[in-house]
Write an enzyme that holds these catalytic residues in place. Structure first.
Site, PDB file in Angstrom:
ATOM      1  N   GLU A 157       0.985  -1.452   0.003  1.00  0.00           N
ATOM      2  CA  GLU A 157      -0.037  -0.234   0.336  1.00  0.00           C
ATOM      3  C   GLU A 157       1.025   1.169  -0.152  1.00  0.00           C
ATOM      4  OE1 GLU A 157      -0.168   2.290   2.762  1.00  0.00           O
ATOM      5  OE2 GLU A 157       1.111   1.191   3.747  1.00  0.00           O
ATOM      6  N   GLU A 161      -1.572   9.491   5.212  1.00  0.00           N
ATOM      7  CA  GLU A 161      -2.575   9.952   5.627  1.00  0.00           C
ATOM      8  C   GLU A 161      -3.276  11.142   5.147  1.00  0.00           C
ATOM      9  OE1 GLU A 161      -2.611   9.025  10.059  1.00  0.00           O
ATOM     10  OE2 GLU A 161      -0.982   7.752   9.619  1.00  0.00           O
ATOM     11  N   LYS A 213       8.213  -0.550  -0.807  1.00  0.00           N
ATOM     12  CA  LYS A 213       7.352  -0.052  -0.293  1.00  0.00           C
ATOM     13  C   LYS A 213       8.326   0.657   0.793  1.00  0.00           C
ATOM     14  CE  LYS A 213       4.180   2.695   2.965  1.00  0.00           C
ATOM     15  NZ  LYS A 213       3.497   1.961   3.816  1.00  0.00           N
ATOM     16  N   ARG A 260      10.257  21.392   2.966  1.00  0.00           N
ATOM     17  CA  ARG A 260      10.032  22.042   3.521  1.00  0.00           C
ATOM     18  C   ARG A 260      10.735  22.157   5.071  1.00  0.00           C
ATOM     19  NH1 ARG A 260       3.746  23.488   4.380  1.00  0.00           N
ATOM     20  NH2 ARG A 260       3.952  24.679   2.443  1.00  0.00           N
ATOM     21  N   ALA A 261      11.386  22.465   5.867  1.00  0.00           N
ATOM     22  CA  ALA A 261      12.704  21.915   6.417  1.00  0.00           C
ATOM     23  C   ALA A 261      11.310  22.525   8.068  1.00  0.00           C
ATOM     24  CB  ALA A 261      13.513  23.501   6.812  1.00  0.00           C
ATOM     25  N   CYS A 269       4.798   5.235  10.219  1.00  0.00           N
ATOM     26  CA  CYS A 269       5.235   4.470   9.304  1.00  0.00           C
ATOM     27  C   CYS A 269       6.879   5.066   8.752  1.00  0.00           C
ATOM     28  CB  CYS A 269       4.193   4.774   7.590  1.00  0.00           C
ATOM     29  SG  CYS A 269       2.638   3.767   7.166  1.00  0.00           S
TER      30      CYS A 269
END
Length: 445
Positions: A157, A161, A213, A260-261, A269
């Site tokens: 998968e 989210e 994955k 983006r820091a 995950c």
């Protein structure tokens, strides 16, 4: 005759997959060993926040007025075995306690419980993220314990989210590890709709499917930690990591996404997957290939401590004792209620342990945060969280926080100091409202 599908495990992955399969037109039976979860799902509700999932469930769960009735849930392995032609295994694979390795006990238990009830012809499809080599072992288990003609396939998968429903119905790729043309044919039938819409269908062997994955998550984690390492260098050199990210993001070989820091990644995950990947590589004698992931992990965890130090500087550079700290965000990312390994809560907890009076607000993660960190204080709104605060920490990039009125917050804060741990707020807007704005990897003024 149309395929009938079962989904073993109805957590975040399983509940989404079951609802999506019903949406694609299949008769679906979901199984979970927790009766309370089955009861909840049977009413069209889910035990987590995921945009669009409850609406999709109510559209298909049997017994709900106006639903298609194509989706049911059970606790019976016997019923699942008799019902399904294709069985998707979607159970959790957490990190082992005290180790980097993956805990395969839930997957092993699911296969062992399902196998004796597969009396006819069936395809079992693993979707859980597992160490490479697991599929070969589980195929042997099925051959030994299933009385019928049962084959295994692996179909990892790639859900994000906050976007899980769309990612399942309209995947950016479908990867299947199969051992025969028959298994491939069945999975092409299952995914016929997204394939027809243009989703790439990648057919491979078991090991490659298992590796896809973890390789993808490792690459993503590396990209995030890279820009956070650049933020450290920018702070030392006086550079601006936001402008740096913008400049390198125009290079098509690099791309703009995930540059983006901030306080780094978390969730259920990425952290556990890269650690399990390192552990498995060691078992295979290929540990040197992934030593760089230790530094990726180290950079990521270091960002949390750095935010704590920035907060300490903001309240005077000494102790947190007697200081009030507002934390905006509890989930590891927006559009989710998931607080597993959340950088926001980790920072909040560290500051509290050092004597700070911490108040947290999050649009969706409050209940889960209270369960995990019951000693923190919680507010019902961002305004209430900021009331009386000596410093405000923005640690989860919810849209609600980007749209806050700095002037209104400034009227209730004790000091107008904001630390943007996600580089997502507009510095000009906050500074014009009288706030001292600071973010990781950016000039102080």
């Amino acid at each position: 005759m149309a395929l009938k599908i079962t989904v073993i495990g109805t957590g975040y992955l399983g509940a989404t997959h079951a609802a999506a399969m019903a949406e694609l037109g299949f008769e679906v039976l979901g199984l979970d060993i927790v009766p309370e979860k089955v009861e909840l799902l049977s009413t069209g509700r889910v035990p987590m926040y995921e945009p669009g999932l409850e609406e999709l469930l109510r559209k298909h769960v049997a017994g709900i007025e106006g639903s298609s009735g194509r989706l049911r849930f059970t606790t019976s392995w016997e019923e699942v075995g008799a019902f399904g032609d294709v069985h998707f295994v979607c159970v959790n694979t957490p990190q082992k306690h005290g180790e980097y390795a993956c805990d395969m006990s839930y997957v092993d238990s699911a296969f062992a419980s399902l196998a004796p009830h597969l009396a006819g012809r069936a395809l079992v499809v693993g979707k859980s993220t597992v160490p490479v080599g697991s599929a070969e072992r589980l195929a042997v288990l099925l051959a030994e314990r299933a009385p019928g003609d049962v084959e295994l396939a692996w179909n990892p998968e790639f859900l994000r989210e906050g976007f899980a429903v769309d990612d399942t119905l309209h995947p950016d790729r479908i990867v299947v590890g199969v051992g025969s043309a028959d298994a491939e044919k069945v999975l092409r039938e299952v995914y016929a709709t997204p394939i027809a819409e243009g989703s790439p269908f990648v057919v491979t062997d078991f090991p490659t499917a298992e590796l896809v994955k973890t390789a993808a998550n490792s690459f993503l984690a590396t990209k995030i930690s890279f820009i956070n390492a650049m933020a450290e260098v920018c702070e030392a050199a006086g550079g601006d990591v936001v402008k740096l990210a913008e400049a390198i993001g125009h290079d098509e070989r690099i791309g703009k996404r995930f540059l983006r820091a901030g306080v780094g990644f978390g969730g259920g995950c990425l952290p556990k997957d890269i650690r399990a990947f390192m552990a498995r590589a060691g078992e295979l004698g290929a540990d040197q290939a992934l030593t760089f992931l230790r530094e990726v992990d180290s950079i990521n965890m270091r960002r949390r401590g750095h935010m704590v130090e920035l907060a300490r500087e903001a309240v005077g550079g000494g102790s947190f004792l007697g200081k009030r700290v507002a934390v905006l965000g509890a989930t590891f990312k927006p559009d989710s209620d998931d607080v597993r390994d959340s950088p926001a809560l980790n920072v909040a907890g560290q500051i509290q342990l050092q004597g700070g009076q911490v108040t947290v607000y999050d649009p969706k993660g409050m209940e889960n945060a209270r369960r995990l960190f019951p000693t923190l204080a919680y507010a019902d709104s961002a305004l209430e969280a900021v009331r009386g605060a000596d410093v405000v920490l923005h640690l989860t990039e919810w849209r609600e926080f980007r749209e806050l009125d700095p002037e209104a917050l400034g009227e209730v804060a004790s000091e107008r100091i904001v630390l943007d741990g996600r580089n997502a707020l507009d510095p000009g807007v906050w500074r014009s409202a009288g706030w001292t704005y600071r973010a990781m990897g950016r000039p102080v003024a």
